[in-house]
Design a protein around this motif. Structure first.
Motif, mmCIF file in Angstrom:
data_model
loop_
_atom_site.group_PDB
_atom_site.id
_atom_site.type_symbol
_atom_site.label_atom_id
_atom_site.label_comp_id
_atom_site.label_asym_id
_atom_site.label_seq_id
_atom_site.Cartn_x
_atom_site.Cartn_y
_atom_site.Cartn_z
ATOM 1 N N PHE A 100 -32.701 26.725 12.248
ATOM 2 C CA PHE A 100 -34.101 27.044 11.996
ATOM 3 C C PHE A 100 -34.967 25.791 11.821
ATOM 4 N N ASN A 101 -34.409 24.640 12.163
ATOM 5 C CA ASN A 101 -35.169 23.382 12.064
ATOM 6 C C ASN A 101 -35.790 23.211 10.681
ATOM 7 N N ASN A 102 -34.977 23.482 9.658
ATOM 8 C CA ASN A 102 -35.480 23.416 8.288
ATOM 9 C C ASN A 102 -35.356 22.019 7.679
ATOM 10 N N ILE A 103 -34.775 21.065 8.415
ATOM 11 C CA ILE A 103 -34.574 19.719 7.871
ATOM 12 C C ILE A 103 -35.270 18.686 8.763
ATOM 13 N N SER A 104 -36.014 17.818 8.122
ATOM 14 C CA SER A 104 -36.697 16.743 8.837
ATOM 15 C C SER A 104 -36.291 15.401 8.240
ATOM 16 N N LEU A 105 -36.257 14.361 9.056
ATOM 17 C CA LEU A 105 -35.931 13.009 8.596
ATOM 18 C C LEU A 105 -37.167 12.119 8.488
ATOM 19 N N ASP A 106 -38.316 12.688 8.711
ATOM 20 C CA ASP A 106 -39.556 11.898 8.765
ATOM 21 C C ASP A 106 -40.510 12.313 7.649
ATOM 22 N N PRO A 107 -40.909 11.439 6.714
ATOM 23 C CA PRO A 107 -40.518 10.014 6.662
ATOM 24 C C PRO A 107 -39.154 9.805 5.995
ATOM 25 N N GLU A 108 -38.726 10.787 5.198
ATOM 26 C CA GLU A 108 -37.380 10.757 4.649
ATOM 27 C C GLU A 108 -36.848 12.188 4.705
ATOM 28 N N VAL A 109 -35.559 12.350 4.509
ATOM 29 C CA VAL A 109 -34.962 13.665 4.666
ATOM 30 C C VAL A 109 -35.574 14.654 3.677
ATOM 31 N N HIS A 110 -36.004 15.823 4.209
ATOM 32 C CA HIS A 110 -36.605 16.847 3.373
ATOM 33 C C HIS A 110 -36.589 18.183 4.121
ATOM 34 N N GLU A 111 -36.818 19.244 3.364
ATOM 35 C CA GLU A 111 -36.919 20.572 3.976
ATOM 36 C C GLU A 111 -38.316 20.778 4.546
ATOM 37 N N THR A 112 -38.378 21.426 5.704
ATOM 38 C CA THR A 112 -39.675 21.745 6.309
ATOM 39 C C THR A 112 -40.188 23.089 5.827
ATOM 40 N N GLU A 113 -39.331 23.818 5.083
ATOM 41 C CA GLU A 113 -39.670 25.148 4.585
ATOM 42 C C GLU A 113 -39.906 26.131 5.728
ATOM 43 N N THR A 114 -39.311 25.852 6.876
ATOM 44 C CA THR A 114 -39.421 26.771 8.003
ATOM 45 C C THR A 114 -38.628 28.042 7.716
ATOM 46 N N GLU A 115 -37.384 27.865 7.392
ATOM 47 C CA GLU A 115 -36.486 28.986 7.090
ATOM 48 C C GLU A 115 -35.161 28.412 6.628
ATOM 49 N N CYS A 116 -34.447 29.141 5.811
ATOM 50 C CA CYS A 116 -33.093 28.758 5.410
ATOM 51 C C CYS A 116 -32.379 29.997 4.905
ATOM 52 N N PHE A 117 -31.247 30.335 5.546
ATOM 53 C CA PHE A 117 -30.496 31.488 5.047
ATOM 54 C C PHE A 117 -29.183 31.050 4.396
ATOM 55 N N GLU A 118 -29.156 29.797 3.971
ATOM 56 C CA GLU A 118 -28.069 29.273 3.151
ATOM 57 C C GLU A 118 -26.706 29.380 3.819
ATOM 58 N N CYS A 119 -26.670 29.035 5.112
ATOM 59 C CA CYS A 119 -25.397 29.067 5.837
ATOM 60 C C CYS A 119 -24.472 27.945 5.379
ATOM 61 N N GLY A 120 -25.041 26.852 4.863
ATOM 62 C CA GLY A 120 -24.236 25.755 4.352
ATOM 63 C C GLY A 120 -23.730 24.784 5.394
ATOM 64 N N HIS A 121 -24.161 24.926 6.651
ATOM 65 C CA HIS A 121 -23.682 24.016 7.692
ATOM 66 C C HIS A 121 -24.122 22.577 7.420
ATOM 67 N N CYS A 122 -25.319 22.419 6.917
ATOM 68 C CA CYS A 122 -25.799 21.056 6.620
ATOM 69 C C CYS A 122 -24.946 20.426 5.525
ATOM 70 N N VAL A 123 -24.528 21.238 4.553
ATOM 71 C CA VAL A 123 -23.672 20.743 3.480
ATOM 72 C C VAL A 123 -22.315 20.319 4.038
ATOM 73 N N ALA A 124 -21.774 21.162 4.910
ATOM 74 C CA ALA A 124 -20.423 20.931 5.424
ATOM 75 C C ALA A 124 -20.337 19.749 6.369
ATOM 76 N N VAL A 125 -21.437 19.441 7.051
ATOM 77 C CA VAL A 125 -21.391 18.376 8.053
ATOM 78 C C VAL A 125 -21.779 17.012 7.485
ATOM 79 N N CYS A 126 -22.422 16.990 6.327
ATOM 80 C CA CYS A 126 -22.904 15.724 5.754
ATOM 81 C C CYS A 126 -21.737 14.799 5.399
ATOM 82 N N PRO A 127 -21.729 13.568 5.926
ATOM 83 C CA PRO A 127 -20.603 12.658 5.679
ATOM 84 C C PRO A 127 -20.584 12.058 4.268
ATOM 85 N N THR A 128 -21.711 12.127 3.565
ATOM 86 C CA THR A 128 -21.775 11.471 2.249
ATOM 87 C C THR A 128 -21.963 12.445 1.086
ATOM 88 N N GLY A 129 -22.038 13.745 1.378
ATOM 89 C CA GLY A 129 -22.244 14.719 0.307
ATOM 90 C C GLY A 129 -23.631 14.649 -0.289
#
Length: 263
Positions: free
Chosen positions: A22-51
């Protein structure tokens, strides 16, 4: 806002952004939620290399996002897994050994990351270990309208009139019933499959009971009178009789042909 994002841990690799459907994460200017949508699938959590990312819903849970598992391959091979599936048989006759609360706690670990609609994990589980006569009678009172169609239901009437645990055709010699409720039947189907295979790996066994599920289909409101603790908008979609197998099977049946079409 459903994510906790630690900008110090974040290395701006962009993996979280790439897996968010849902393109809910942006890196510009720093990582943040775009508040587009999030159904808490947790994929971003699972893929992050640094936790660096965690879901807020896990704030009060013992959940460490920095725990890792092997990502290159599973420890179980394809052939070993197929062998497990081929060894499965429905179990209807059980020993008198109890399935303990500790065993159930271990068994239900298989549901920790069960895929469900919108990742809601909106399942309710009821384990019936006592009052089997009262539960059987409640089910029979609902499904007896189908007695002319099923010998099992007609035989249940004999058990209701003269209770004998060895003559309960709803459970055979089973004493424990796992019931799964959800708003989406597909969610319970997936969860039941996990429970069945995990139970087999733990030396347990059982069988699915369609007559108990039939009670929900015939009169949902009357069925739910037995379960006031469950949200009545949820339906009973899976009933699994479980226990310690009394019989060991020596060989699988020949597989039946499955029709597969590619279009």
């Amino acid at each position: 806002m459903k994510l906790n994002i630690d900008p110090v841990r974040c290395v701006r690799c962009g993996l979280c952004q790439s897996v968010c459907i849902f393109n809910n994460i942006s890196l510009d200017p720093e990582v943040h939620e775009t508040e587009t949508e999030c159904f808490e699938c947790g994929h971003c959590v699972a893929v992050c290399p640094t936790g660096a990312i965690n879901l807020k819903i896990y704030k009060d849970l013992n959940y460490d996002t920095r725990n890792k598992y092997k990502t290159d391959k599973l420890d179980v091979t394809y052939d070993e897994y197929i062998d497990v599936l081929n060894r499965h048989r429905s179990i209807r006759y059980f020993t008198k050994e109890e399935v303990t609360p500790q065993t159930y706690e271990k068994l239900f670990k298989c549901l920790d990351n069960t895929p469900t609609a919108s990742n809601m994990q909106d399942l309710d589980i009821v384990v019936i270990k006592s009052d089997l006569y009262e539960f059987t009678k409640h089910i029979y009172d609902i499904i007896k309208t189908k007695a002319s169609d099923f010998l099992t239901i007609r035989n249940m009437a004999k058990y209701i009139e003269n209770p004998d645990e060895n003559q309960n055709t709803l459970l055979y010699t089973g004493r424990d019933i796992i019931l799964l409720f959800s708003k989406n039947p597909q969610d319970t189907t997936i969860a039941c499959g996990r429970i069945e295979i995990t139970a087999q790996l733990m030396g347990l066994g059982g069988f699915y009971n369609g007559f108990i599920v039939m009670a929900d289909e015939i009169d949902h409101e009357k069925l739910m009178e037995y379960f006031p603790e469950i949200d009545s908008s949820k339906h009973l979609s899976c009933a699994y009789i479980i226990g310690h197998p009394k019989i060991k099977f020596k060989r699988p049946l020949p597989p039946r042909k499955v029709n597969i079409t590619y279009k």
